[in-house]
Write a protein that holds these residues in place. Structure first.
Motif, PDB file in Angstrom:
ATOM      1  N   SER A  97       0.865  -1.176   0.000  1.00  0.00           N
ATOM      2  CA  SER A  97       0.000   0.000   0.000  1.00  0.00           C
ATOM      3  C   SER A  97       0.898   1.222   0.000  1.00  0.00           C
ATOM      4  CB  SER A  97      -0.910   0.007   1.219  1.00  0.00           C
ATOM      5  OG  SER A  97      -1.831  -1.063   1.126  1.00  0.00           O
ATOM      6  N   GLU A 102      -2.794   3.777  -2.847  1.00  0.00           N
ATOM      7  CA  GLU A 102      -2.904   2.693  -3.822  1.00  0.00           C
ATOM      8  C   GLU A 102      -2.186   1.447  -3.331  1.00  0.00           C
ATOM      9  OE1 GLU A 102      -3.164   5.400  -7.861  1.00  0.00           O
ATOM     10  OE2 GLU A 102      -1.301   4.344  -7.441  1.00  0.00           O
ATOM     11  N   ARG A 103      -2.782   0.296  -3.618  1.00  0.00           N
ATOM     12  CA  ARG A 103      -2.119  -1.000  -3.398  1.00  0.00           C
ATOM     13  C   ARG A 103      -1.628  -1.434  -4.770  1.00  0.00           C
ATOM     14  NH1 ARG A 103      -3.561  -6.673  -2.827  1.00  0.00           N
ATOM     15  NH2 ARG A 103      -2.077  -7.586  -1.358  1.00  0.00           N
ATOM     16  N   SER A 104      -0.297  -1.642  -4.897  1.00  0.00           N
ATOM     17  CA  SER A 104       0.265  -1.817  -6.230  1.00  0.00           C
ATOM     18  C   SER A 104       1.624  -2.496  -6.189  1.00  0.00           C
ATOM     19  CB  SER A 104       0.425  -0.441  -6.897  1.00  0.00           C
ATOM     20  OG  SER A 104       1.362   0.340  -6.158  1.00  0.00           O
ATOM     21  N   GLU A 119      -4.353  -2.144  -7.683  1.00  0.00           N
ATOM     22  CA  GLU A 119      -5.563  -2.881  -7.333  1.00  0.00           C
ATOM     23  C   GLU A 119      -6.792  -1.986  -7.523  1.00  0.00           C
ATOM     24  OE1 GLU A 119      -6.128  -5.821  -3.810  1.00  0.00           O
ATOM     25  OE2 GLU A 119      -6.526  -3.785  -3.070  1.00  0.00           O
ATOM     26  N   SER A 122      -8.467   1.002  -5.276  1.00  0.00           N
ATOM     27  CA  SER A 122      -7.481   1.748  -4.487  1.00  0.00           C
ATOM     28  C   SER A 122      -6.819   2.859  -5.305  1.00  0.00           C
ATOM     29  CB  SER A 122      -6.411   0.800  -3.927  1.00  0.00           C
ATOM     30  OG  SER A 122      -5.515   0.362  -4.931  1.00  0.00           O
TER      31      SER A 122
END
Length: 136
Positions: A97, A102-104, A119, A122
């Motif tokens: 995160s 953002e979760r990426s 994701e 997010s």
């Protein structure tokens, strides 16, 4: 105005078609001898082999990231990218995160073009964060 196409320079269009076809799980469309387009939700991701398209030189990879979002599990997409030939970014190549929410994960394609897979749900689309002054 809106963005409708993003160009990714490659020097092997067949391999690029395989890489991005695997990553995106779609066949895309051959447009010219040096271009293959993938529809990514209304924006075309274009693999471009300039030499095969008649240009005199290869410019090298893009300097900045292309950001893609997915509703799939990021773990599965990351593994698929690596299996296809992506190189995870040394600092941000693991799924995490980010400070902007953002979760990426970040990686480079076999031609050095940087990309990030985020994701779905997010994505940071602007607003909601306070801009802090730079440290002295």
């Amino acid at each position: 105005m809106r963005i409708f196409r993003v160009i990714l320079p490659v020097d092997d269009l067949e391999r690029a078609t395989q890489f991005y076809g695997t990553l995106l799980e779609t066949h895309g469309e051959r447009v010219t001898s040096g271009r293959h387009y993938f529809d990514c939700g209304g924006i075309l991701l274009a693999c471009w082999d300039p030499l095969a398209d008649g240009d005199p030189t290869f410019p090298g990879p893009n300097p900045g990231h292309v950001y893609l979002t997915t509703g799939e599990r990021l773990e599965a997409v990351r593994q698929r990218a690596i299996d296809a030939g992506a190189v995870p970014d040394p600092w941000r190549g693991t799924i995490a995160s980010r400070p902007w929410g953002e979760r990426s994960f970040y990686a480079r394609d076999p031609w050095g073009n940087p990309f990030c897979i985020v994701e779905a749900g997010s994505e940071y689309l602007g607003g909601g964060f306070e801009i802090l002054p730079a440290s002295p």
